[in-house]
Scaffold this motif. Structure first.
Motif, PDB file in Angstrom:
ATOM      1  N   TYR A  92     -52.007   1.469  60.318  1.00 28.99           N
ATOM      2  CA  TYR A  92     -52.666   2.167  59.206  1.00 28.99           C
ATOM      3  C   TYR A  92     -53.879   1.374  58.734  1.00 28.99           C
ATOM      4  O   TYR A  92     -53.861   0.148  58.680  1.00 28.99           O
ATOM      5  N   TYR A  93     -54.944   2.098  58.391  1.00 27.00           N
ATOM      6  CA  TYR A  93     -56.107   1.437  57.799  1.00 27.00           C
ATOM      7  C   TYR A  93     -56.815   2.379  56.833  1.00 27.00           C
ATOM      8  O   TYR A  93     -56.655   3.588  56.897  1.00 27.00           O
ATOM      9  N   THR A 143     -60.354   3.835  55.542  1.00 26.57           N
ATOM     10  CA  THR A 143     -61.698   4.021  56.087  1.00 26.57           C
ATOM     11  C   THR A 143     -62.742   3.980  54.976  1.00 26.57           C
ATOM     12  O   THR A 143     -62.406   3.993  53.793  1.00 26.57           O
ATOM     13  N   ASP A 180     -64.924   6.427  54.865  1.00 30.07           N
ATOM     14  CA  ASP A 180     -65.275   7.843  54.773  1.00 30.07           C
ATOM     15  C   ASP A 180     -64.553   8.483  53.592  1.00 30.07           C
ATOM     16  O   ASP A 180     -63.330   8.642  53.628  1.00 30.07           O
ATOM     17  N   MET A 205     -62.328  11.423  54.555  1.00 30.55           N
ATOM     18  CA  MET A 205     -61.169  11.094  55.394  1.00 30.55           C
ATOM     19  C   MET A 205     -60.810   9.617  55.166  1.00 30.55           C
ATOM     20  O   MET A 205     -61.113   8.757  55.990  1.00 30.55           O
ATOM     21  N   LYS A 244     -57.985   7.847  55.101  1.00 22.46           N
ATOM     22  CA  LYS A 244     -56.840   7.184  55.734  1.00 22.46           C
ATOM     23  C   LYS A 244     -56.955   7.315  57.242  1.00 22.46           C
ATOM     24  O   LYS A 244     -57.332   8.363  57.754  1.00 22.46           O
ATOM     25  N   GLY A 245     -56.591   6.239  57.958  1.00 19.15           N
ATOM     26  CA  GLY A 245     -56.718   6.284  59.409  1.00 19.15           C
ATOM     27  C   GLY A 245     -55.516   5.695  60.118  1.00 19.15           C
ATOM     28  O   GLY A 245     -54.740   4.932  59.553  1.00 19.15           O
ATOM     29  N   CYS A 246     -55.388   6.054  61.400  1.00 19.19           N
ATOM     30  CA  CYS A 246     -54.328   5.539  62.257  1.00 19.19           C
ATOM     31  C   CYS A 246     -54.969   4.978  63.525  1.00 19.19           C
ATOM     32  O   CYS A 246     -55.596   5.722  64.289  1.00 19.19           O
ATOM     33  N   LYS A 247     -54.831   3.675  63.745  1.00 18.80           N
ATOM     34  CA  LYS A 247     -55.394   3.035  64.930  1.00 18.80           C
ATOM     35  C   LYS A 247     -54.604   3.388  66.183  1.00 18.80           C
ATOM     36  O   LYS A 247     -55.159   3.435  67.274  1.00 18.80           O
ATOM     37  N   LYS A 298     -58.746   9.888  61.695  1.00 20.35           N
ATOM     38  CA  LYS A 298     -58.852   9.721  60.248  1.00 20.35           C
ATOM     39  C   LYS A 298     -58.432  11.028  59.601  1.00 20.35           C
ATOM     40  O   LYS A 298     -58.594  12.101  60.185  1.00 20.35           O
ATOM     41  N   THR A 299     -57.912  10.942  58.363  1.00 19.72           N
ATOM     42  CA  THR A 299     -57.409  12.128  57.686  1.00 19.72           C
ATOM     43  C   THR A 299     -57.403  11.931  56.177  1.00 19.72           C
ATOM     44  O   THR A 299     -57.571  10.810  55.694  1.00 19.72           O
ATOM     45  N   PRO A 330     -51.335   9.662  57.744  1.00 16.74           N
ATOM     46  CA  PRO A 330     -51.319  10.023  59.160  1.00 16.74           C
ATOM     47  C   PRO A 330     -49.956  10.508  59.652  1.00 16.74           C
ATOM     48  O   PRO A 330     -49.889  11.410  60.482  1.00 16.74           O
TER      49      PRO A 330
END
Length: 65
Positions: free
Chosen positions: A23-24, A26, A28, A31, A33-36, A41-42, A46
């Protein structure tokens, strides 16, 4: 206490992405929240997107130490 019938499935707790190594956050604002692990991104967590898309809980979850 309510008895469960034979065909009721237990409700699984949602996966908390914030506790996952993939999890990271962003930069943006649309969006945040992100998933590596899955590379997206969402706006939602995620794990919620993965559940909605695949019908299964996230299989990439790995707890932070």
């Amino acid at each position: 206490m309510r008895n469960k019938s034979n065909n009721e499935q237990p409700v699984a707790k949602p996966i908390n992405c914030i506790k996952c190594v993939y999890y990271y956050v962003t930069w943006d604002p649309a969006m945040p929240k992100g998933c590596k692990a899955f590379g997206f991104k969402t706006r939602e967590l995620p794990s919620v997107v993965v559940k909605k898309s695949s019908g299964h809980a996230c299989l990439k979850f790995e707890a932070k130490h």
